[in-house]
Enzyme design. Structure first.
Site, short mmCIF file in Angstrom:
data_model
loop_
_atom_site.label_atom_id
_atom_site.label_comp_id
_atom_site.label_asym_id
_atom_site.label_seq_id
_atom_site.Cartn_x
_atom_site.Cartn_y
_atom_site.Cartn_z
CD1 TRP A 4 -1.64 -1.87 2.32
CD2 TRP A 4 -2.85 -1.61 0.78
NE1 TRP A 4 -2.60 -3.02 2.36
CE2 TRP A 4 -3.34 -2.77 1.09
CE3 TRP A 4 -3.58 -0.95 -0.42
CZ2 TRP A 4 -4.53 -3.51 0.77
CZ3 TRP A 4 -4.90 -1.65 -1.04
CH2 TRP A 4 -5.08 -2.91 -0.26
CG HIS B 285 2.63 -2.67 -7.22
ND1 HIS B 285 2.64 -3.73 -6.83
CD2 HIS B 285 2.94 -1.78 -6.15
CE1 HIS B 285 2.97 -3.86 -5.44
NE2 HIS B 285 3.14 -2.69 -5.13
NE ARG C 43 10.52 -2.38 -0.97
CZ ARG C 43 9.44 -2.75 -1.76
NH1 ARG C 43 8.06 -2.20 -1.25
NH2 ARG C 43 9.32 -3.56 -2.61
CG HIS D 167 1.49 0.92 4.58
ND1 HIS D 167 1.56 -0.35 5.20
CD2 HIS D 167 1.76 0.79 3.48
CE1 HIS D 167 1.94 -1.46 4.22
NE2 HIS D 167 2.29 -0.62 3.12
CG HIS E 162 5.44 -1.51 6.27
ND1 HIS E 162 4.86 -0.09 5.95
CD2 HIS E 162 5.68 -2.24 5.18
CE1 HIS E 162 5.23 -0.13 4.50
NE2 HIS E 162 5.68 -1.32 4.02
CG ASP F 140 1.13 0.02 -3.52
OD1 ASP F 140 0.50 -0.99 -3.04
OD2 ASP F 140 2.44 0.26 -3.68
CG ASP G 4 7.03 1.32 1.91
OD1 ASP G 4 7.47 0.37 1.71
OD2 ASP G 4 5.61 1.40 2.04
CG HIS H 178 2.43 -5.78 -1.52
ND1 HIS H 178 3.66 -5.32 -1.17
CD2 HIS H 178 1.84 -4.54 -2.23
CE1 HIS H 178 3.68 -4.06 -1.29
NE2 HIS H 178 2.73 -3.64 -2.11
CG ASP I 172 3.38 -3.94 2.15
OD1 ASP I 172 2.50 -3.03 1.99
OD2 ASP I 172 4.64 -3.82 2.25
CG HIS J 114 8.22 -4.24 1.59
ND1 HIS J 114 7.82 -3.09 1.96
CD2 HIS J 114 9.61 -4.18 2.00
CE1 HIS J 114 8.65 -2.50 2.83
NE2 HIS J 114 9.82 -3.38 2.57
#
Lengths: 20, 260
Positions: free
Chosen positions: B1, B149, B48, B6, B116, B153, B45, B126, B120, B60
């Site tokens: 997301w 995506h 990451r 999130h 998190h 998201d 995120d 995901h 996801d 994720h």
């Protein structure tokens, strides 16, 4: 529910889902 | 997301945790306010793509090698890569949270990862291998080109909520309040009890595989109802949006309730 279970375990409390 | 999803999931969870849980995680996260979960929901995120956080880049998602729309399904052994996936990460960081011998900073990070990744795993793309979870599929969104995506998201949820896109926390808080009401007394009242059926703290893989399979099923029914090639270049902000929006609401509500 996942955080409740973790907090219960770490606080030595009950393992059910409580208020949920 | 995206951030909106999130943060909304974190606020929903805040509305359902027990008092003891709230105090416990406020202590661990060093934040005594009502924003203690929401404030860390996008941390995973944010690290990451940094040098030190790169180890977590594959945590994720899980690349389900299925064949939508004919066949959907996730297989942990087949689909979880050697360097980890969202399912193995939920196991790893849940067990770190339960290990009182670890340093507080390690358990603080573990909490942020769990918060998190529960989010996801509820985003269908995901839990899908096709075109790297739809990242390689170009579609149109209100006349502009996006990848699929990103549409799942962020774009669909942002269109649903309207308002000022820059006010992410306010929008997420408002969305979370609406979904909390739906769980407590609205359209999710009866089904929500079953969302937390069979949760096993001692078997995070089995628990999160249930979540992953549920999420992946929407890849066949709502993400690629006509298959992955048919969606390329399509405008998705119309009829496709109308069908996808209720799925996103449901998955965000479920993720928040299950996280709590």
């Amino acid at each position: 529910a996942w955080l409740n279970l973790i907090a219960d375990r770490m606080s030595g409390g009950e393992k059910d889902l409580g208020e949920l | 997301w995206g951030s909106l999803g999130h943060i909304a999931i974190a606020y929903i969870a805040s509305n359902f945790v027990k008092e003891n849980t709230e105090a416990y995680f406020q202590g661990l996260l060093g934040n005594d306010t009502e924003h203690y979960l929401a404030g860390v929901a996008t941390w995973a995120d944010s690290i990451r793509y940094t040098k030190w956080g790169r180890f977590s880049k594959n945590f994720h998602f899980i690349d389900a090698k299925d064949d939508p729309p004919t066949y959907c399904g996730v297989d942990f052994v087949r689909d979880c890569k050697e360097d980890g996936c969202v399912v193995s990460s939920l196991q790893n960081y849940t067990s770190q949270l339960l290990d009182s011998k670890l340093w507080p900073w390690q358990r603080n990070q573990a909490a942020k990862f769990v918060i998190h990744f529960v989010g996801d795993i509820h985003q269908p793309l995901h839990v899908e291998n096709v075109a790297q979870g739809g990242n390689g599929i170009h579609v149109n969104w209100q006349g502009h080109e996006f990848n699929l995506h990103h549409v799942w998201d962020s774009s669909i949820a942002e269109k649903m909520l309207g308002g000022n896109r820059r006010k992410t926390y306010d929008n997420a808080f408002r969305w979370a309040s609406d979904l909390t009401d739906e769980i407590k007394s609205g359209k999710y009242l009866t089904e929500s009890a079953s969302w937390i059926d069979g949760l096993l703290l001692d078997d995070p893989i089995a628990t999160s595989m249930v979540w992953a399979n549920e999420s992946n099923a929407y890849v066949c029914s709502h993400v690629f109802p006509e298959g992955p090639t048919a969606i390329i270049g399509q405008e998705l902000a119309g009829e496709y949006f109308e069908k996808a929006a209720p799925v996103i609401e449901l998955q965000v509500a479920k993720a928040g309730y299950r996280l709590a």
